[in-house]
Motif scaffolding. Sequence first.
Motif, PDB file in Angstrom:
ATOM      1  N   GLN B 100       0.850  -1.203   0.000  1.00 26.03           N
ATOM      2  CA  GLN B 100       0.000   0.000   0.000  1.00 26.03           C
ATOM      3  C   GLN B 100       0.886   1.253   0.000  1.00 26.03           C
ATOM      4  N   ASP B 101       1.518   1.505  -1.151  1.00 27.36           N
ATOM      5  CA  ASP B 101       2.461   2.631  -1.216  1.00 27.36           C
ATOM      6  C   ASP B 101       1.969   3.764  -2.108  1.00 27.36           C
ATOM      7  N   GLN B 102       0.778   3.634  -2.669  1.00 25.46           N
ATOM      8  CA  GLN B 102       0.323   4.643  -3.626  1.00 25.46           C
ATOM      9  C   GLN B 102      -0.777   5.505  -3.014  1.00 25.46           C
ATOM     10  N   HIS B 237     -13.144  -8.272  -6.148  1.00 14.90           N
ATOM     11  CA  HIS B 237     -12.923  -8.316  -4.701  1.00 14.90           C
ATOM     12  C   HIS B 237     -11.640  -7.626  -4.256  1.00 14.90           C
ATOM     13  N   VAL B 238     -10.623  -7.666  -5.093  1.00 11.49           N
ATOM     14  CA  VAL B 238      -9.381  -7.003  -4.677  1.00 11.49           C
ATOM     15  C   VAL B 238      -9.498  -5.492  -4.872  1.00 11.49           C
ATOM     16  N   ASP B 239     -10.328  -5.077  -5.817  1.00 14.08           N
ATOM     17  CA  ASP B 239     -10.646  -3.645  -5.910  1.00 14.08           C
ATOM     18  C   ASP B 239     -11.314  -3.212  -4.599  1.00 14.08           C
ATOM     19  N   ARG B 240     -12.310  -3.985  -4.186  1.00 11.53           N
ATOM     20  CA  ARG B 240     -13.054  -3.628  -2.980  1.00 11.53           C
ATOM     21  C   ARG B 240     -12.149  -3.586  -1.755  1.00 11.53           C
ATOM     22  N   GLU B 241     -11.263  -4.569  -1.692  1.00 15.35           N
ATOM     23  CA  GLU B 241     -10.340  -4.641  -0.552  1.00 15.35           C
ATOM     24  C   GLU B 241      -9.484  -3.370  -0.466  1.00 15.35           C
ATOM     25  N   GLN B 242      -9.118  -2.829  -1.624  1.00 11.35           N
ATOM     26  CA  GLN B 242      -8.288  -1.616  -1.627  1.00 11.35           C
ATOM     27  C   GLN B 242      -9.128  -0.355  -1.452  1.00 11.35           C
ATOM     28  N   MET B 243     -10.376  -0.399  -1.919  1.00 11.45           N
ATOM     29  CA  MET B 243     -11.230   0.797  -1.877  1.00 11.45           C
ATOM     30  C   MET B 243     -11.780   1.083  -0.488  1.00 11.45           C
ATOM     31  N   ALA B 244     -12.253   0.030   0.181  1.00 10.70           N
ATOM     32  CA  ALA B 244     -13.008   0.227   1.424  1.00 10.70           C
ATOM     33  C   ALA B 244     -12.234   1.046   2.464  1.00 10.70           C
ATOM     34  N   PRO B 245     -10.964   0.744   2.727  1.00 14.70           N
ATOM     35  CA  PRO B 245     -10.253   1.529   3.744  1.00 14.70           C
ATOM     36  C   PRO B 245     -10.117   3.012   3.360  1.00 14.70           C
ATOM     37  N   VAL B 246      -9.963   3.302   2.069  1.00 16.79           N
ATOM     38  CA  VAL B 246      -9.820   4.697   1.644  1.00 16.79           C
ATOM     39  C   VAL B 246     -11.151   5.430   1.822  1.00 16.79           C
ATOM     40  N   LEU B 247     -12.237   4.736   1.517  1.00 16.73           N
ATOM     41  CA  LEU B 247     -13.568   5.348   1.627  1.00 16.73           C
ATOM     42  C   LEU B 247     -14.070   5.317   3.068  1.00 16.73           C
ATOM     43  N   ASP B 248     -13.297   4.665   3.934  1.00 13.11           N
ATOM     44  CA  ASP B 248     -13.676   4.506   5.340  1.00 13.11           C
ATOM     45  C   ASP B 248     -15.030   3.808   5.461  1.00 13.11           C
ATOM     46  N   LEU B 249     -15.204   2.763   4.678  1.00  8.41           N
ATOM     47  CA  LEU B 249     -16.442   1.979   4.729  1.00  8.41           C
ATOM     48  C   LEU B 249     -16.094   0.527   5.008  1.00  8.41           C
ATOM     49  N   PRO B 250     -16.983  -0.195   5.698  1.00  9.02           N
ATOM     50  CA  PRO B 250     -16.764  -1.636   5.802  1.00  9.02           C
ATOM     51  C   PRO B 250     -16.932  -2.279   4.422  1.00  9.02           C
ATOM     52  N   GLU B 251     -16.215  -3.372   4.166  1.00 12.66           N
ATOM     53  CA  GLU B 251     -16.238  -3.952   2.812  1.00 12.66           C
ATOM     54  C   GLU B 251     -17.648  -4.250   2.319  1.00 12.66           C
ATOM     55  N   GLU B 252     -18.549  -4.673   3.256  1.00 14.99           N
ATOM     56  CA  GLU B 252     -19.880  -5.064   2.777  1.00 14.99           C
ATOM     57  C   GLU B 252     -20.687  -3.865   2.269  1.00 14.99           C
ATOM     58  N   LYS B 253     -20.237  -2.663   2.605  1.00 18.40           N
ATOM     59  CA  LYS B 253     -20.953  -1.489   2.087  1.00 18.40           C
ATOM     60  C   LYS B 253     -20.355  -0.983   0.777  1.00 18.40           C
ATOM     61  N   VAL B 254     -19.323  -1.642   0.310  1.00 22.01           N
ATOM     62  CA  VAL B 254     -18.751  -1.314  -1.001  1.00 22.01           C
ATOM     63  C   VAL B 254     -19.103  -2.491  -1.910  1.00 22.01           C
ATOM     64  N   GLU B 269      -5.717  -4.654 -13.493  1.00 18.72           N
ATOM     65  CA  GLU B 269      -5.532  -5.323 -12.212  1.00 18.72           C
ATOM     66  C   GLU B 269      -5.409  -4.301 -11.095  1.00 18.72           C
ATOM     67  N   ASP B 270      -4.820  -3.157 -11.417  1.00 17.35           N
ATOM     68  CA  ASP B 270      -4.694  -2.096 -10.414  1.00 17.35           C
ATOM     69  C   ASP B 270      -5.937  -1.222 -10.416  1.00 17.35           C
ATOM     70  N   ILE B 271      -6.105  -0.499  -9.324  1.00 25.87           N
ATOM     71  CA  ILE B 271      -7.138   0.539  -9.222  1.00 25.87           C
ATOM     72  C   ILE B 271      -6.826   1.642 -10.233  1.00 25.87           C
ATOM     73  N   SER B 272      -7.845   2.122 -10.918  1.00 23.39           N
ATOM     74  CA  SER B 272      -7.644   3.324 -11.739  1.00 23.39           C
ATOM     75  C   SER B 272      -8.607   4.407 -11.249  1.00 23.39           C
ATOM     76  N   MET B 273      -9.855   4.405 -11.790  1.00 21.15           N
ATOM     77  CA  MET B 273     -10.823   5.446 -11.419  1.00 21.15           C
ATOM     78  C   MET B 273     -11.749   5.006 -10.284  1.00 21.15           C
ATOM     79  N   GLN B 274     -11.601   3.775  -9.786  1.00 19.78           N
ATOM     80  CA  GLN B 274     -12.569   3.250  -8.809  1.00 19.78           C
ATOM     81  C   GLN B 274     -12.689   4.148  -7.578  1.00 19.78           C
ATOM     82  N   ILE B 275     -11.550   4.409  -6.941  1.00 18.73           N
ATOM     83  CA  ILE B 275     -11.573   5.192  -5.702  1.00 18.73           C
ATOM     84  C   ILE B 275     -11.992   6.630  -5.997  1.00 18.73           C
TER      85      ILE B 275
END
Lengths: 295, 788
Positions: B100-102, B237-254, B269-275
């Motif tokens: 998680q360096d980006q 699922h790996v998008d969600r895993e990376q998105m949820a902490p940034v959005l401060d949401l539990p995974e089930e709400k993403v 494979e990487d996040i682009s516009m998702q977050i």
Amino acid sequence: MEFLRPATWDEALAAKAEYPTALPIAGGTDVMVEMNFDVHRPSAILDLNRITELTQWSNDGGVVRLGASVPYARIIDELSGPLPGLALAAHTVGSPQIRNRGGVGGNLGAASPAGDSHPALLAAGRDVFVEAASVRGTRLIPIDDFYVGVKRNSLAADELIRAVHIPVADGPQQFSKIGTRNAMVIAVCAFGFALHPKDGTVGTGIGSAAPTPRRAVEAEEYLRGVLAERGLWESGDLLGTEVIQRFGELVKAAASPIDDVRGTADYRRHALAVMARRTLTWTWNDYSKQIRSAA
Amino acid sequence: MSARTIQGQKNLQNINQASKDGIGGSPLRPDGNLKVKGEFAYSSDMWHEDMLWGTALRSPHPRATILSVDISEALKVPGVYAVLTHQDIPGSKYYGLEIQDQPALAIDKVRYHGEAIALVAADHPETARRAVKKIKVEYEVLTPIVTEEQCLDPGTYGYVHEPHEYKSHAYGNICHEQRLVSGLGVTDEVRALADVIVSGDYEVGMQDQAFLGPESGLAVPAEDGGIDLYVATQWLHVDREQMAPVLDLPEEKVRLTLAGVGGAFGGREDISMQIHACLLAQHTGKPVKIVYARDESFYGHVHRHPARMHYEHGATRDGKLVFADCRIVLDGGAYASASPAVVGNAASLGHGPYVIPNVKMHAIALYSNNPSCGAMRGFGAVQAAFGYESQMDKLAAELGLDPVELRQLNTMSEGDYMPTGQQIDSPAPVADLLRRAKEMPLPPPLDTAHLDVRQLPGALSNTSHGEGIVRGVGYSVGIKNVGFSEGFDDYSTARVRLEVIGGEPVAMVHTAMAEVGQGGVTVHAQIARTELGVEQVTIHPANTEVGSAGSTSASRQTYMTGGAVKLAAEAVKRALIEKGRRRYGWTHDDITLAGGKVVSARSGALVSMVDLLGDEAIDLTREHHHRPTVPFDKETGQGFGHVQYTFCANRAVVDVDVELGLVKVVELTAVQDVGKALNPLSVVGQIQGGCTQALGLAVMEEIIVRDGKVRNASFTDYLIPTILDTPPIPVEILELPDPHAPYGLRGVGEAPTVSATPSIVAAIRNATGLALNRIPVRPEHLTTELPG
């Protein structure tokens, strides 16, 4: 952004006079790409697609008057006989979809050194004219005076390109273009060549190897001299490797290319020499055959 | 072991007859006609009432300190709803596939050309773009760290990430490294055992996935405070895993749903516009759509790692390899992305499908201020294959041996060991693949009497009428792993439901597999038909309501999610038969499902599924885990690191205009063992597509970067093969089952991308006599390089 859509040529000229910064659009194959990349944000767009005369051509036997919007696909289908060099150049433009939309007027308007038409127009001789019109009147701009800088032409702000006047070929013509793939590619460099037996001249055109499309003047003069001095127009005899080699070197010397993402300056010079030698050989072989079969 | 050979279209028809739309058949893909007609709905086609358009401000500098960001003028633009910077991020500010360096938006500094700094949401895309231009950023521009020498000397040139920021085992500007030693390693004593030693330095340019559908998605805020994202991606699922902490949401709400994907090849494979879309949707309370422009797409996704490689091979006079040594330097760019896995593949596969008694390897990925590099079809293995296959040709020339024969003297077979110590425990017919590639008939020589310029280098560009054309032939073979490696449990989940609809038994398959064009949706239906004996199969949209399907990458989806569908379907089958046994008291031990009925081999049809199911549905979910692997030892590289290996051999025939340096690939033959072709037509398509992408790398595809800046972020100047560049690609498929894999299948998609590039370069060398140590080969390399 204003969107102007004149129904007639006179309306178009009036619109261009009123909005001199309006960007004319016909096929849109260049204008729309640049707008999508946000290169241009013109104050107005002048859509010429309702003006049907721009998509017509005529041939009086000596000169083809080619409407600015005649698409490349029709140049290939309908004008390969009178304008073989331009038709060969048209073959190398983009994809079938682009060739169905784009025309020579757009190439001239953009005046990019990489435009595929330019080397063929230059090679077609010094009697090629761009017919430019404005509410002030119409003038014929010699092709040699048309390209004035990188992506700049000699049109006045209120002028539109109506047609191009190109002499009907009186001898073999060729066009070669280098791209790093085998279709749909912007020229790394290109070369147009034409023999003009009627007046004993030859025509050249260099693309993508100088700030503007340009003629290899010394190469033309050299060859004109050799052909005349040795009576080759009459005999149709072989040119010999020395002449072909020298011609290639002079074409190469006429270029002033740069290094960019599409290729290096050195490669462009090298490739121009090769294309010059080959196109000269092809055209001369064709001419020589004509002379011999006529004899 | 049963083996079967499929050659060309003729045999495909036979397979169709044998089993129409089950496994081994070639039913057409459901999205094929739609895509050809332009009717397929891609992610960029989505629309929502009241939606806003998002866009990002991106850095024009590869390395700079951000002194200030002033968004006030942008906020004043009518129609703008939000302008966000990293300060507006509610949760964690960093994400990453492995490390998680980006930062989701740049914090105080930018590390590559095109890094996102701020976001705008507006009611029109043009308004959003105009507002972006009104954001004022003050930069202190720094000299970018872009070369290997600069990266490896942080004392002089500085750090891309400050060492105290490292979230991994990075040191210096080295993001990840892997060493490997087997046998005696490579020492002077070992070198002395070789009669002949060849070495070379090889370079691979930065290839792009060049998918045609730009990054796009639609984020819709939900009433529960969560968010629904419809997006083109490779792994929901790996998008969600990376998105949820940034959005401060539990995974089930993403909640993610796959939208129409226009190609991926690793670039999704990487996040682009998702977050970014979700942050704007959270902030505005409105649906937000983001569609990248083409240039933004080139900045906005990772590329294939450029590589510099040094190889040294030693052999006996009669051609047996004695040792191989290699150093591979991969430029990972600004952020880690998949760099660790790429290094792992390069190190473990970097000596090719050969048995070499003594081996040394050192692979590293650099942090630099170049564009980030990550996953792309065949990663790590593609770069290395250009190196080791070039070496094989060089060695053959040195020994005066035929290049194919030299390879065959050293190729691995089942039972042999990888340099990692892992035994190859399924078929590895490498020598046979080469033999078959060589025995395929050659295309006819150029017909100089009836020339058609379209067949010559340059084609209608009319550069040759036969002058300067020399034909060349080259061979290569490659190795790729299938599935995620080094201890990663990339399991897949599938849900299968069987019920009666409209008087017919219908199966529904529900997975989170991203269909990116590989044909997984076709194969899932085939598996359900075969396992359940039904004709009608519905594929549920892929979403996060079901468990992870892992990534659509690493040639793994048919193996992993296909395997999960098989497990779930088998469970449904067992449950249905059990239901019958309870109801009818069957005691047969030969019961199966076929033609919509429960049947006994000896007694015939027992009952129709319609009667047995009645109103009840059988709905079961299963996970499929591949056999466990372990991480490679950091120093020795030893370990059972890979799930499965896959091999492809190629022969390339080229015509080169040696005066102009233009190349026309005349034919590109591929021979590949696929274990079992679940859909032979799709398998042939995958292999031809993989070969074409390899051709692109060989002769034209490169992101050109100068001083950290991307110079050709467009399809005008990033060239991919057109149909006139793509030769006939005859494909021969072997089916030697892997006992560890579902149906014995072997992942298909990447092996040809690994192996085909070196065969084309070998053919160009054969035609020109040039050394050609860099790909893509450009015309000027063929006209200026001295013969070597």
